[in-house]
Design a protein around this motif. Sequence first.
Motif, short mmCIF file in Angstrom:
data_model
loop_
_atom_site.label_atom_id
_atom_site.label_comp_id
_atom_site.label_asym_id
_atom_site.label_seq_id
_atom_site.Cartn_x
_atom_site.Cartn_y
_atom_site.Cartn_z
N ARG A 88 0.83 -1.21 0.00
CA ARG A 88 0.00 0.00 0.00
C ARG A 88 0.86 1.26 0.00
NH1 ARG A 88 -5.14 -0.80 0.75
NH2 ARG A 88 -5.54 1.28 1.60
N ARG A 89 2.18 1.07 -0.11
CA ARG A 89 3.14 2.18 -0.17
C ARG A 89 3.00 3.09 1.05
NH1 ARG A 89 0.76 2.00 -5.01
NH2 ARG A 89 -0.29 3.98 -4.72
N LEU A 90 2.79 2.49 2.20
CA LEU A 90 2.67 3.27 3.42
C LEU A 90 4.05 3.75 3.88
CD1 LEU A 90 0.10 1.13 5.45
CD2 LEU A 90 -0.33 2.96 3.79
N GLU A 91 4.07 4.93 4.47
CA GLU A 91 5.30 5.43 5.07
C GLU A 91 5.33 4.93 6.51
OE1 GLU A 91 7.75 9.60 5.82
OE2 GLU A 91 6.03 9.55 4.45
N VAL A 92 6.01 3.82 6.71
CA VAL A 92 5.98 3.12 7.99
C VAL A 92 7.01 3.69 8.96
CG1 VAL A 92 6.47 0.91 9.14
CG2 VAL A 92 5.06 0.97 7.06
N ILE A 93 6.56 3.92 10.19
CA ILE A 93 7.45 4.27 11.30
C ILE A 93 7.25 3.19 12.35
CG2 ILE A 93 8.11 6.00 13.00
CD1 ILE A 93 6.73 8.10 11.22
N ASP A 94 8.31 2.50 12.69
CA ASP A 94 8.21 1.31 13.54
C ASP A 94 8.46 1.67 15.00
OD1 ASP A 94 8.11 -1.20 14.59
OD2 ASP A 94 9.64 -2.07 13.29
N ALA A 95 7.43 1.53 15.83
CA ALA A 95 7.56 1.82 17.26
C ALA A 95 7.69 0.54 18.09
CB ALA A 95 6.37 2.64 17.75
N THR A 96 8.02 -0.57 17.44
CA THR A 96 8.18 -1.83 18.18
C THR A 96 9.21 -1.65 19.29
OG1 THR A 96 7.70 -3.13 16.19
CG2 THR A 96 8.84 -4.26 17.99
N CYS A 97 8.87 -2.10 20.50
CA CYS A 97 9.81 -2.03 21.61
C CYS A 97 11.08 -2.81 21.23
CB CYS A 97 9.18 -2.63 22.86
SG CYS A 97 10.34 -2.79 24.24
N PRO A 98 12.26 -2.25 21.46
CA PRO A 98 13.50 -2.98 21.13
C PRO A 98 13.60 -4.34 21.80
CG PRO A 98 13.98 -0.67 21.52
CD PRO A 98 12.53 -0.87 21.88
N LEU A 99 13.01 -4.51 22.97
CA LEU A 99 13.06 -5.81 23.64
C LEU A 99 12.16 -6.82 22.93
CD1 LEU A 99 13.07 -4.71 27.39
CD2 LEU A 99 15.01 -5.26 25.90
N VAL A 100 11.05 -6.36 22.36
CA VAL A 100 10.19 -7.23 21.56
C VAL A 100 10.88 -7.57 20.24
CG1 VAL A 100 7.98 -7.43 20.36
CG2 VAL A 100 8.09 -6.35 22.62
N ALA A 101 11.54 -6.58 19.64
CA ALA A 101 12.26 -6.81 18.39
C ALA A 101 13.34 -7.87 18.58
CB ALA A 101 12.88 -5.50 17.90
N LYS A 102 13.94 -7.90 19.75
CA LYS A 102 14.97 -8.91 20.05
C LYS A 102 14.38 -10.31 20.01
CE LYS A 102 18.21 -10.16 23.74
NZ LYS A 102 18.67 -9.82 25.11
N VAL A 103 13.15 -10.47 20.50
CA VAL A 103 12.48 -11.78 20.45
C VAL A 103 12.19 -12.16 19.00
CG1 VAL A 103 10.49 -13.11 21.25
CG2 VAL A 103 11.49 -11.38 22.74
N HIS A 104 11.77 -11.22 18.18
CA HIS A 104 11.55 -11.48 16.75
C HIS A 104 12.82 -12.00 16.09
CE1 HIS A 104 7.54 -9.66 15.57
NE2 HIS A 104 7.63 -9.29 16.84
N GLN A 105 13.93 -11.34 16.37
CA GLN A 105 15.20 -11.74 15.77
C GLN A 105 15.60 -13.16 16.17
OE1 GLN A 105 17.64 -8.55 17.23
NE2 GLN A 105 16.59 -7.02 15.99
N ALA A 106 15.35 -13.49 17.43
CA ALA A 106 15.66 -14.84 17.90
C ALA A 106 14.78 -15.87 17.20
CB ALA A 106 15.48 -14.92 19.41
N ALA A 107 13.52 -15.55 16.98
CA ALA A 107 12.62 -16.47 16.29
C ALA A 107 13.12 -16.77 14.88
CB ALA A 107 11.21 -15.90 16.23
N VAL A 108 13.61 -15.74 14.20
CA VAL A 108 14.15 -15.93 12.85
C VAL A 108 15.36 -16.86 12.89
CG1 VAL A 108 15.27 -14.76 10.91
CG2 VAL A 108 13.26 -13.72 12.00
#
Length: 344
Positions: free
Chosen positions: A108-128
């Motif tokens: 949708r060509r959205l201008e995304v600004i990511d407010a994900t908590c860095p601690l949550v982002a760390k869990v995402h990275q581990a899942a990958v």
Amino acid sequence: MSATSLPTSRPDAGGRAPDSAKRIVLAQPRGFCAGVRRAIGIVERALDLHGAPVYVRKEIVHNHHIVAELEMRGARFVDSEDEVPEGAVCVFSAHGVSPAVRTGAASRRLEVIDATCPLVAKVHQAAVRYARDERTILLVGHADHEEVEGVRGEAPDRTIVVETEEDVERLGLPADAPVAYLTQTTLSFDETSRVIDALHHKFTDIVGPAGSDICYASENRQNAVKALARRNDLVLVVGSCNSSNSIRMVEVAREHGSAAYLVPDAGQLDERWLASASSIGISSGASAPEILVRGLVERLATLGYTDVELDEGIPEDVVFSMPARLADPLTGRVPRTPLADEAL
């Protein structure tokens, strides 16, 4: 009134206030964590740079007071990126999103600004990483929570959500299956430890994070609530009904011997809870602004609870930086994230 302006006293050597009748004890720490302050600051900064409306996918944090305040400033909260007009500014909430959501926003060509908590982002990275290692990911958390939905989306075919020790026993995987565990960041530390112990007991080839995925703020607030429960007749936790970390705090207080209730705001205080309480401990979830705590203290003062004491606790000075894309276009400087909920 600032967050530090509540009139307080200190306990005597016996751990009680000089006059223990009708006493309030405020937990330390309480209220906003670094991830919440950052997320709110991101929406406010996006409004400053782009003007209204700025769209936010889901509630930026789980607190209705904050959402209402930001709506008044021009934020528009939506359930899906599909509801955002093409090309518009869209902020992802502090709870994180799945890769499928990012793909939908890009289409949708959205201008995304990511407010994900860095601690949550760390869990995402581990899942990958665990998915790349071809491990089955056992995600400890609540299946319907936005944070869990986002993490599970990193490897949906390899992820199983477990919530209790009984869920672990029901897993139909062989004992030597290569597995990895991750946890939702806002859970009860004690309860999660029991589930992780059950996983280690069941599986022989299991890996997990070096430390706990439970965020520092959740753990600190739970420990502070344990202290409140030991020395007060009643514990009140200020937080919204959809705030996972606030609900966990109520549960922790009850597990440690005190009656405890969730109070979204002073207007929802049930005076029947106070019937046999001469001493009330008050805390607030990581997404609850201090103005709601002040409102509750002022309501209790009208009911005779005029002695306010500040409990000892762990100081918090964690600050997460704002995204570089929110830098001032003239100076190139990225605004700081406030150390307190001064913005609201």
